[in-house]
Design a protein around this motif. Structure first.
Motif, PDB file in Angstrom:
ATOM      1  N   ASP A   7       8.041  41.553  11.035  1.00  0.00           N
ATOM      2  CA  ASP A   7       6.309  41.251  10.340  1.00  0.00           C
ATOM      3  C   ASP A   7       5.945  40.274  12.180  1.00  0.00           C
ATOM      4  O   ASP A   7       6.268  39.070  12.159  1.00  0.00           O
ATOM      5  CB  ASP A   7       6.028  40.095   9.454  1.00  0.00           C
ATOM      6  CG  ASP A   7       6.737  39.976   8.405  1.00  0.00           C
ATOM      7  OD1 ASP A   7       6.743  41.579   8.093  1.00  0.00           O
ATOM      8  OD2 ASP A   7       7.062  40.079   7.903  1.00  0.00           O
TER       9      ASP A   7
ATOM     10  N   MET B  40       0.732  42.365  11.693  1.00  0.00           N
ATOM     11  CA  MET B  40       0.789  42.826   9.771  1.00  0.00           C
ATOM     12  C   MET B  40       0.762  41.671   9.472  1.00  0.00           C
ATOM     13  O   MET B  40       0.288  41.816   7.742  1.00  0.00           O
ATOM     14  CB  MET B  40       2.269  43.365  10.040  1.00  0.00           C
ATOM     15  CG  MET B  40       2.664  44.152  10.749  1.00  0.00           C
ATOM     16  SD  MET B  40       4.113  45.100  10.192  1.00  0.00           S
ATOM     17  CE  MET B  40       4.403  45.337   8.371  1.00  0.00           C
ATOM     18  N   GLU B  41       0.919  40.399   9.386  1.00  0.00           N
ATOM     19  CA  GLU B  41       0.084  39.312   8.962  1.00  0.00           C
ATOM     20  C   GLU B  41      -1.261  38.982   8.601  1.00  0.00           C
ATOM     21  O   GLU B  41      -1.480  38.536   7.637  1.00  0.00           O
ATOM     22  CB  GLU B  41       0.968  37.752   9.572  1.00  0.00           C
ATOM     23  CG  GLU B  41       2.176  36.927   9.532  1.00  0.00           C
ATOM     24  CD  GLU B  41       2.876  37.437   8.086  1.00  0.00           C
ATOM     25  OE1 GLU B  41       2.099  36.830   7.385  1.00  0.00           O
ATOM     26  OE2 GLU B  41       3.949  38.323   7.733  1.00  0.00           O
TER      27      GLU B  41
ATOM     28  N   VAL C 127      -3.240  41.027   8.716  1.00  0.00           N
ATOM     29  CA  VAL C 127      -3.655  42.209   7.835  1.00  0.00           C
ATOM     30  C   VAL C 127      -3.748  41.867   6.343  1.00  0.00           C
ATOM     31  O   VAL C 127      -4.565  42.170   5.789  1.00  0.00           O
ATOM     32  CB  VAL C 127      -3.286  43.904   8.104  1.00  0.00           C
ATOM     33  CG1 VAL C 127      -3.252  44.374   7.110  1.00  0.00           C
ATOM     34  CG2 VAL C 127      -3.723  44.262   9.500  1.00  0.00           C
ATOM     35  N   ARG C 128      -2.556  41.608   6.119  1.00  0.00           N
ATOM     36  CA  ARG C 128      -1.969  41.210   4.997  1.00  0.00           C
ATOM     37  C   ARG C 128      -2.801  40.182   4.260  1.00  0.00           C
ATOM     38  O   ARG C 128      -3.451  40.246   3.077  1.00  0.00           O
ATOM     39  CB  ARG C 128      -0.651  40.321   5.142  1.00  0.00           C
ATOM     40  CG  ARG C 128       0.773  41.507   4.186  1.00  0.00           C
ATOM     41  CD  ARG C 128       1.612  40.716   3.910  1.00  0.00           C
ATOM     42  NE  ARG C 128       2.604  42.180   4.119  1.00  0.00           N
ATOM     43  CZ  ARG C 128       3.799  41.542   5.232  1.00  0.00           C
ATOM     44  NH1 ARG C 128       3.549  40.830   6.075  1.00  0.00           N
ATOM     45  NH2 ARG C 128       4.777  42.633   5.385  1.00  0.00           N
ATOM     46  N   ARG C 129      -3.103  39.113   5.535  1.00  0.00           N
ATOM     47  CA  ARG C 129      -4.234  38.144   4.972  1.00  0.00           C
ATOM     48  C   ARG C 129      -5.709  38.119   4.504  1.00  0.00           C
ATOM     49  O   ARG C 129      -5.937  38.213   3.552  1.00  0.00           O
ATOM     50  CB  ARG C 129      -4.260  37.285   5.930  1.00  0.00           C
ATOM     51  CG  ARG C 129      -3.401  35.658   5.879  1.00  0.00           C
ATOM     52  CD  ARG C 129      -3.777  35.296   7.309  1.00  0.00           C
ATOM     53  NE  ARG C 129      -4.347  35.216   8.447  1.00  0.00           N
ATOM     54  CZ  ARG C 129      -3.448  35.115   9.256  1.00  0.00           C
ATOM     55  NH1 ARG C 129      -1.997  35.002   8.731  1.00  0.00           N
ATOM     56  NH2 ARG C 129      -3.736  35.838  10.403  1.00  0.00           N
TER      57      ARG C 129
ATOM     58  N   GLN D  65      -6.062  41.692   3.128  1.00  0.00           N
ATOM     59  CA  GLN D  65      -6.141  42.453   2.202  1.00  0.00           C
ATOM     60  C   GLN D  65      -6.416  41.206   0.636  1.00  0.00           C
ATOM     61  O   GLN D  65      -6.725  41.427  -0.094  1.00  0.00           O
ATOM     62  CB  GLN D  65      -4.911  43.390   2.098  1.00  0.00           C
ATOM     63  CG  GLN D  65      -5.062  44.618   2.796  1.00  0.00           C
ATOM     64  CD  GLN D  65      -3.547  45.197   3.175  1.00  0.00           C
ATOM     65  OE1 GLN D  65      -3.023  44.608   2.543  1.00  0.00           O
ATOM     66  NE2 GLN D  65      -3.368  46.916   3.888  1.00  0.00           N
ATOM     67  N   ARG D  66      -5.171  40.162   1.295  1.00  0.00           N
ATOM     68  CA  ARG D  66      -5.531  38.929   0.366  1.00  0.00           C
ATOM     69  C   ARG D  66      -6.332  38.622  -0.669  1.00  0.00           C
ATOM     70  O   ARG D  66      -7.380  38.275  -1.357  1.00  0.00           O
ATOM     71  CB  ARG D  66      -4.386  38.366   0.180  1.00  0.00           C
ATOM     72  CG  ARG D  66      -3.928  37.115  -0.897  1.00  0.00           C
ATOM     73  CD  ARG D  66      -3.415  36.439  -0.870  1.00  0.00           C
ATOM     74  NE  ARG D  66      -2.912  35.885   1.223  1.00  0.00           N
ATOM     75  CZ  ARG D  66      -1.924  36.215   1.219  1.00  0.00           C
ATOM     76  NH1 ARG D  66      -0.743  37.108   1.017  1.00  0.00           N
ATOM     77  NH2 ARG D  66      -1.686  36.109   2.857  1.00  0.00           N
TER      78      ARG D  66
ATOM     79  N   SER E 223      -9.117  40.683  -1.782  1.00  0.00           N
ATOM     80  CA  SER E 223      -9.319  41.129  -3.074  1.00  0.00           C
ATOM     81  C   SER E 223      -9.147  40.154  -3.992  1.00  0.00           C
ATOM     82  O   SER E 223      -9.607  40.160  -5.354  1.00  0.00           O
ATOM     83  CB  SER E 223      -7.147  41.600  -3.012  1.00  0.00           C
ATOM     84  OG  SER E 223      -7.090  41.618  -4.938  1.00  0.00           O
TER      85      SER E 223
END
Length: 102
Positions: free
Chosen positions: A41, A45-46, A48-50, A52-53, A56
């Motif tokens: 990770d 990438m972290e 991008v995940r944040r 996306q969350r 959402s």
């Protein structure tokens, strides 16, 4: 008739045997290589995940319209009860503090 052979090579059985051989070969290859390459990770990438969350969550909250209940007699009663309990707790705590110091 002993030396004659059939020239038909694309029967369904032969095609099935070829496909099965290919599948078995792919499975053996994957077993020897492993399940895949582990990706660490990275900070990107972290991030991008944040994102996306957050996107959402924003879409979910936008889809759900808040409903205002308004002030009802039941709501007023609950607020008054909470105030009374809070006041009683504060008084009880103050009395106990005074009694401990005597």
């Amino acid at each position: 008739m002993k030396g004659l052979r059939s020239a038909i090579t694309d029967t369904p059985e032969i095609n099935l045997a070829r496909e099965n051989t290919k599948n078995v070969s792919d499975v053996q290859y994957r077993e020897s290589v492993g399940s895949g390459t582990a990706v660490t990770d990275t900070p990107e990438m972290e991030r991008v995940r944040r994102n996306q969350r957050n996107i959402s969550d924003a879409k979910y909250k936008k889809a759900v319209d808040p409903v205002s209940v308004g002030v009802t007699p039941e709501l007023e009663r609950v607020k008054q009860n909470q105030q009374n309990i809070s006041t009683q707790y504060t008084v009880h705590k103050s009395v106990n503090a005074l009694l401990c110091c005597l």
